[in-house]
Design an enzyme around this catalytic site. Sequence first.
Site, PDB file in Angstrom:
ATOM      1  N   LYS A 196       0.319  -0.916   0.064  1.00  0.00           N
ATOM      2  CA  LYS A 196      -0.178   0.019   0.209  1.00  0.00           C
ATOM      3  C   LYS A 196       0.993   1.191  -0.200  1.00  0.00           C
ATOM      4  CE  LYS A 196      -3.386   2.967   2.511  1.00  0.00           C
ATOM      5  NZ  LYS A 196      -5.004   2.232   3.778  1.00  0.00           N
ATOM      6  N   LYS A 249      -2.144  -1.764  -3.759  1.00  0.00           N
ATOM      7  CA  LYS A 249      -3.700  -0.659  -3.742  1.00  0.00           C
ATOM      8  C   LYS A 249      -2.235   1.147  -3.948  1.00  0.00           C
ATOM      9  CE  LYS A 249      -6.121   1.885  -0.321  1.00  0.00           C
ATOM     10  NZ  LYS A 249      -6.942   1.897   0.918  1.00  0.00           N
TER      11      LYS A 249
HETATM   12  C1  PBG Z   1      -7.109   3.353   6.015  1.00  0.00           C
HETATM   13  C2  PBG Z   1      -8.484   3.326   4.033  1.00  0.00           C
HETATM   14  C3  PBG Z   1      -7.346   3.985   2.926  1.00  0.00           C
HETATM   15  C4  PBG Z   1      -7.894   3.776   1.772  1.00  0.00           C
HETATM   16  C5  PBG Z   1      -9.104   2.650   2.273  1.00  0.00           C
HETATM   17  N1  PBG Z   1      -8.453   1.735   3.752  1.00  0.00           N
HETATM   18  C6  PBG Z   1      -6.941   6.255   3.088  1.00  0.00           C
HETATM   19  C7  PBG Z   1      -5.387   5.916   3.586  1.00  0.00           C
HETATM   20  O1  PBG Z   1      -4.914   4.873   3.441  1.00  0.00           O
HETATM   21  O2  PBG Z   1      -4.984   6.824   3.625  1.00  0.00           O
HETATM   22  C8  PBG Z   1      -7.735   3.896   0.651  1.00  0.00           C
HETATM   23  C9  PBG Z   1      -9.351   4.155  -0.132  1.00  0.00           C
HETATM   24  C10 PBG Z   1      -9.646   4.672  -1.115  1.00  0.00           C
HETATM   25  O3  PBG Z   1      -8.651   5.425  -1.492  1.00  0.00           O
HETATM   26  O4  PBG Z   1     -10.782   4.376  -2.514  1.00  0.00           O
HETATM   27  N2  PBG Z   1      -6.195   2.556   6.614  1.00  0.00           N
END
Ligand code: PBG
Length: 324
Positions: A196, A249
């Site tokens: 991520k 992601k």
């Molecule tokens: C939180 C989380 C996020 C997303 C999914 N879980 C945001 C972040 O890490 O700030 C993003 C999902 C999206 O942008 O569709 N841990």
Amino acid sequence: MYPIQRNRRLRSSEIIRSLIRENVLTPNDFIVPLFVVEGKNLRESIPSMPGYSRMSLDLLAGEVKSLWQLGLKAVLVFVKVPDHLKDNKGKEALNKDGLMQRSVKTIKDAVPEMVVMTDVALDPYSSFGHDGIVEEGKVVNDPTVEVLSQMGLSHAQAGADVLAPSDMMDGRVLKIRTALESNNFKDTLIMSYSAKYASSFYGPFRDALDSAPGFGDKKTYQMDPANRSEAVVEALRDIEEGADIVMVKPGIAYLDILREIKNAVNTPVAAYQVSGEYAMLKAAAEKGWLNHDTVMLEQLLAFKRAGANLIATYHAKEASLLIS
Ligand code: PBG
């Protein structure tokens, strides 16, 4: 060599093309993200995510029934936590009657076979908007991982089938897996957000959940967009720690990472087409600059071609309507 070989022969009609097509989208490919809020009869639109909304618990049952009818079999639940319940340690995340726990039960009551996946991370619960506990201005790893393992267990107790840790702390998969094993939740799956990235594509999601970081950024825990090999290390470590599925992601801008991980692991691999990607297509389509439906399906197909076994996407419903 030409003219003995002619590449266009295999493209000469839709029938031939369909016979040799390497990837096909079906609703089985999709995970539907759902945003849940406290309240009654609420379907709140999210300005930066046109067509997507947060809904209250009472509307959730109807929503998952209609998803099931479309052939969609998995949802990924996120909750918007009221400000007065936020603190540094995410205490509310462990509340067995918390919004997440009630959401899981509501979905399972409505459609028992629906695969319920839950987001395991502190940011919606954190007064700092970070995915971990803050001490002296820093997000601390090990105390956070303790809370995340209890949070994961609490979701499993509420009936979640799949826990999806999205926090990027070190060792959280092992701690969650250990908590599950020692409490006899042997079949609960872990779908880890392994690679991520610290991405600007999450903006609309943070609007949706009011979860933007209050100070600094997430670069000490989410990955540097410049790195590729590191993603493979992350995925392999998560599998060693007990993850069943690893995720990449954001999506389209990281398809190289998806393929890299697909080639390196033997577990299923998921991709998350995030909020900013959804927003970009909606905006371009609104202006009449892109054909919404065909671009959407082309992007979703690109995930499959790159190696995704599962795709979390805000387009799941509209795509399913087009392909089934
Ligand atoms: C939180 C989380 C996020 C997303 C999914 N879980 C945001 C972040 O890490 O700030 C993003 C999902 C999206 O942008 O569709 N841990």
